[in-house]
Scaffold this motif. Structure first.
Motif, PDB file in Angstrom:
ATOM      1  N   ALA A  60       1.076  -1.510   0.076  1.00 53.52           N
ATOM      2  CA  ALA A  60       0.044  -0.023  -0.033  1.00 53.52           C
ATOM      3  C   ALA A  60       0.956   1.255   0.103  1.00 53.52           C
ATOM      4  O   ALA A  60       0.485   2.311  -0.613  1.00 53.52           O
ATOM      5  CB  ALA A  60      -1.012  -0.221   1.229  1.00 53.52           C
ATOM      6  N   ASN A  61       2.095   1.187   0.652  1.00 52.91           N
ATOM      7  CA  ASN A  61       2.879   2.492   0.865  1.00 52.91           C
ATOM      8  C   ASN A  61       3.611   2.513  -0.523  1.00 52.91           C
ATOM      9  O   ASN A  61       3.738   3.504  -1.139  1.00 52.91           O
ATOM     10  CB  ASN A  61       3.924   2.075   1.940  1.00 52.91           C
ATOM     11  CG  ASN A  61       3.382   2.354   3.343  1.00 52.91           C
ATOM     12  OD1 ASN A  61       2.225   2.792   3.548  1.00 52.91           O
ATOM     13  ND2 ASN A  61       3.960   1.787   4.371  1.00 52.91           N
ATOM     14  N   ARG A  62       4.096   1.419  -1.293  1.00 51.17           N
ATOM     15  CA  ARG A  62       4.491   1.550  -2.399  1.00 51.17           C
ATOM     16  C   ARG A  62       3.760   1.986  -3.379  1.00 51.17           C
ATOM     17  O   ARG A  62       3.964   2.925  -4.243  1.00 51.17           O
ATOM     18  CB  ARG A  62       5.122   0.091  -2.944  1.00 51.17           C
ATOM     19  CG  ARG A  62       6.396  -0.207  -2.142  1.00 51.17           C
ATOM     20  CD  ARG A  62       6.980  -1.590  -2.790  1.00 51.17           C
ATOM     21  NE  ARG A  62       7.373  -1.323  -3.967  1.00 51.17           N
ATOM     22  CZ  ARG A  62       8.598  -0.829  -4.337  1.00 51.17           C
ATOM     23  NH1 ARG A  62       9.760  -0.559  -3.448  1.00 51.17           N
ATOM     24  NH2 ARG A  62       9.308  -0.486  -5.379  1.00 51.17           N
ATOM     25  N   ASP A  63       2.414   1.610  -3.554  1.00 50.51           N
ATOM     26  CA  ASP A  63       1.520   2.297  -4.373  1.00 50.51           C
ATOM     27  C   ASP A  63       1.343   3.828  -4.166  1.00 50.51           C
ATOM     28  O   ASP A  63       1.268   4.311  -5.237  1.00 50.51           O
ATOM     29  CB  ASP A  63       0.129   1.519  -4.396  1.00 50.51           C
ATOM     30  CG  ASP A  63       0.266  -0.033  -4.841  1.00 50.51           C
ATOM     31  OD1 ASP A  63       1.367  -0.348  -5.347  1.00 50.51           O
ATOM     32  OD2 ASP A  63      -0.858  -0.843  -4.373  1.00 50.51           O
ATOM     33  N   LEU A  64       1.274   3.834  -2.889  1.00 47.71           N
ATOM     34  CA  LEU A  64       1.096   5.522  -2.703  1.00 47.71           C
ATOM     35  C   LEU A  64       2.354   6.420  -3.235  1.00 47.71           C
ATOM     36  O   LEU A  64       2.142   7.438  -4.018  1.00 47.71           O
ATOM     37  CB  LEU A  64       1.015   5.661  -1.374  1.00 47.71           C
ATOM     38  CG  LEU A  64       0.734   7.133  -0.717  1.00 47.71           C
ATOM     39  CD1 LEU A  64      -0.399   7.677  -1.361  1.00 47.71           C
ATOM     40  CD2 LEU A  64       0.808   7.166   0.727  1.00 47.71           C
ATOM     41  N   VAL A  65       3.374   6.081  -3.045  1.00 48.03           N
ATOM     42  CA  VAL A  65       4.684   6.472  -3.538  1.00 48.03           C
ATOM     43  C   VAL A  65       4.694   6.538  -4.725  1.00 48.03           C
ATOM     44  O   VAL A  65       5.185   7.471  -5.547  1.00 48.03           O
ATOM     45  CB  VAL A  65       5.970   5.752  -2.655  1.00 48.03           C
ATOM     46  CG1 VAL A  65       7.054   6.491  -3.289  1.00 48.03           C
ATOM     47  CG2 VAL A  65       6.040   6.282  -1.322  1.00 48.03           C
ATOM     48  N   LEU A  66       4.243   5.262  -5.741  1.00 42.97           N
ATOM     49  CA  LEU A  66       4.263   5.187  -6.817  1.00 42.97           C
ATOM     50  C   LEU A  66       3.501   6.256  -7.816  1.00 42.97           C
ATOM     51  O   LEU A  66       3.879   6.790  -8.801  1.00 42.97           O
ATOM     52  CB  LEU A  66       4.226   3.713  -7.317  1.00 42.97           C
ATOM     53  CG  LEU A  66       4.305   3.492  -8.771  1.00 42.97           C
ATOM     54  CD1 LEU A  66       5.550   3.756  -9.372  1.00 42.97           C
ATOM     55  CD2 LEU A  66       3.780   1.947  -9.130  1.00 42.97           C
ATOM     56  N   ALA A  67       2.398   6.372  -7.062  1.00 45.18           N
ATOM     57  CA  ALA A  67       1.628   7.443  -7.715  1.00 45.18           C
ATOM     58  C   ALA A  67       2.111   8.712  -7.598  1.00 45.18           C
ATOM     59  O   ALA A  67       1.739   9.398  -8.654  1.00 45.18           O
ATOM     60  CB  ALA A  67       0.088   7.240  -7.002  1.00 45.18           C
ATOM     61  N   ALA A  68       2.836   9.049  -6.514  1.00 49.32           N
ATOM     62  CA  ALA A  68       3.208  10.502  -6.823  1.00 49.32           C
ATOM     63  C   ALA A  68       4.344  10.653  -7.502  1.00 49.32           C
ATOM     64  O   ALA A  68       4.508  11.676  -8.093  1.00 49.32           O
ATOM     65  CB  ALA A  68       3.492  10.638  -4.938  1.00 49.32           C
ATOM     66  N   VAL A  69       5.153   9.444  -7.358  1.00 49.00           N
ATOM     67  CA  VAL A  69       6.303   9.562  -8.532  1.00 49.00           C
ATOM     68  C   VAL A  69       5.676   9.699  -9.782  1.00 49.00           C
ATOM     69  O   VAL A  69       6.435  10.545 -10.483  1.00 49.00           O
ATOM     70  CB  VAL A  69       7.195   8.042  -8.584  1.00 49.00           C
ATOM     71  CG1 VAL A  69       8.171   8.262  -9.437  1.00 49.00           C
ATOM     72  CG2 VAL A  69       7.924   8.209  -6.994  1.00 49.00           C
ATOM     73  N   ARG A  70       4.988   8.959 -10.440  1.00 52.32           N
ATOM     74  CA  ARG A  70       4.445   8.901 -11.795  1.00 52.32           C
ATOM     75  C   ARG A  70       3.935  10.490 -11.933  1.00 52.32           C
ATOM     76  O   ARG A  70       4.097  11.043 -13.054  1.00 52.32           O
ATOM     77  CB  ARG A  70       3.338   8.064 -11.937  1.00 52.32           C
ATOM     78  CG  ARG A  70       4.004   6.614 -12.259  1.00 52.32           C
ATOM     79  CD  ARG A  70       2.917   5.635 -12.253  1.00 52.32           C
ATOM     80  NE  ARG A  70       3.469   4.262 -12.620  1.00 52.32           N
ATOM     81  CZ  ARG A  70       2.928   3.327 -12.645  1.00 52.32           C
ATOM     82  NH1 ARG A  70       1.510   3.258 -12.328  1.00 52.32           N
ATOM     83  NH2 ARG A  70       3.419   2.285 -13.016  1.00 52.32           N
ATOM     84  N   ARG A  71       3.422  10.904 -10.947  1.00 51.26           N
ATOM     85  CA  ARG A  71       2.691  12.295 -11.121  1.00 51.26           C
ATOM     86  C   ARG A  71       3.557  13.380 -11.137  1.00 51.26           C
ATOM     87  O   ARG A  71       3.493  14.533 -12.036  1.00 51.26           O
ATOM     88  CB  ARG A  71       1.711  12.576  -9.893  1.00 51.26           C
ATOM     89  CG  ARG A  71       0.922  13.964 -10.180  1.00 51.26           C
ATOM     90  CD  ARG A  71      -0.272  14.473  -9.273  1.00 51.26           C
ATOM     91  NE  ARG A  71      -0.541  13.318  -8.132  1.00 51.26           N
ATOM     92  CZ  ARG A  71      -1.197  12.266  -8.289  1.00 51.26           C
ATOM     93  NH1 ARG A  71      -1.766  12.025  -9.342  1.00 51.26           N
ATOM     94  NH2 ARG A  71      -1.405  11.427  -7.465  1.00 51.26           N
ATOM     95  N   TRP A  72       4.864  13.494 -10.591  1.00 48.85           N
ATOM     96  CA  TRP A  72       5.781  14.591 -10.196  1.00 48.85           C
ATOM     97  C   TRP A  72       7.141  14.194 -10.983  1.00 48.85           C
ATOM     98  O   TRP A  72       7.727  15.253 -11.313  1.00 48.85           O
ATOM     99  CB  TRP A  72       6.003  14.681  -8.687  1.00 48.85           C
ATOM    100  CG  TRP A  72       4.808  15.490  -8.247  1.00 48.85           C
ATOM    101  CD1 TRP A  72       4.092  14.931  -7.276  1.00 48.85           C
ATOM    102  CD2 TRP A  72       3.963  16.456  -8.383  1.00 48.85           C
ATOM    103  NE1 TRP A  72       2.903  15.465  -6.870  1.00 48.85           N
ATOM    104  CE2 TRP A  72       3.042  16.479  -7.617  1.00 48.85           C
ATOM    105  CE3 TRP A  72       4.462  17.689  -9.372  1.00 48.85           C
ATOM    106  CZ2 TRP A  72       2.150  17.792  -7.405  1.00 48.85           C
ATOM    107  CZ3 TRP A  72       3.471  18.965  -9.053  1.00 48.85           C
ATOM    108  CH2 TRP A  72       2.523  18.856  -8.454  1.00 48.85           C
ATOM    109  N   VAL A  73       7.684  13.162 -11.246  1.00 47.64           N
ATOM    110  CA  VAL A  73       8.860  12.809 -11.810  1.00 47.64           C
ATOM    111  C   VAL A  73       8.424  12.378 -13.536  1.00 47.64           C
ATOM    112  O   VAL A  73       7.995  11.255 -13.712  1.00 47.64           O
ATOM    113  CB  VAL A  73       9.631  11.584 -11.214  1.00 47.64           C
ATOM    114  CG1 VAL A  73      10.960  11.465 -11.741  1.00 47.64           C
ATOM    115  CG2 VAL A  73       9.797  11.982  -9.559  1.00 47.64           C
TER     116      VAL A  73
END
Length: 121
Positions: A60-73
């Motif tokens: 769940a934490n990885r999914d949350l981080v991944l969503a943010a990474v995809r949005r900003w990086v």
């Protein structure tokens, strides 16, 4: 490969976004740093204890981080975590080590892994 100049700012935005949802995970990310971006994969170096690294292994934490990474990086489709364990390459690149080498006109002779809290004590 050189890191994009705006990656630091993008990473701050990733941390800010995660902070709104899961402050404990964001605290781990705030201590991490992006070290590589190639072939759609952002690699972050995480220093800290085993518990902190485990938080990033949680799905769940990885999914949350991944969503943010995809949005900003830009160009990042996934991310991986590299443990910052005091390897020679990592140590030489660290700004504090660079400053010490410059100050004392020295070089790195040996790199040892420092035991984490509670390890080997």
């Amino acid at each position: 490969a050189a890191l994009p100049p705006d990656l630091g700012t993008a990473w701050e935005r990733v941390v800010d976004e995660v902070m709104k949802r899961k402050p404990t995970v964001a605290a781990v990310l705030a201590q991490a740093r992006p070290i590589d971006l190639r072939d759609g994969e952002l690699t972050i170096a995480v220093s800290g204890n085993h518990f902190q690294r485990e938080m990033l292994a949680d799905r769940a934490n990885r999914d949350l981080v991944l969503a943010a990474v995809r949005r900003w990086v830009r160009t990042a489709e996934r991310f991986s975590v590299a443990e910052e364990n005091g390897g020679v390459k990592d140590a030489r690149a660290h700004p504090a080590v660079q400053a010490a080498i410059a100050q004392f006109e020295g070089d790195i002779v040996r790199v040892s892994r420092r035991a984490g809290e509670g390890e080997g004590q």
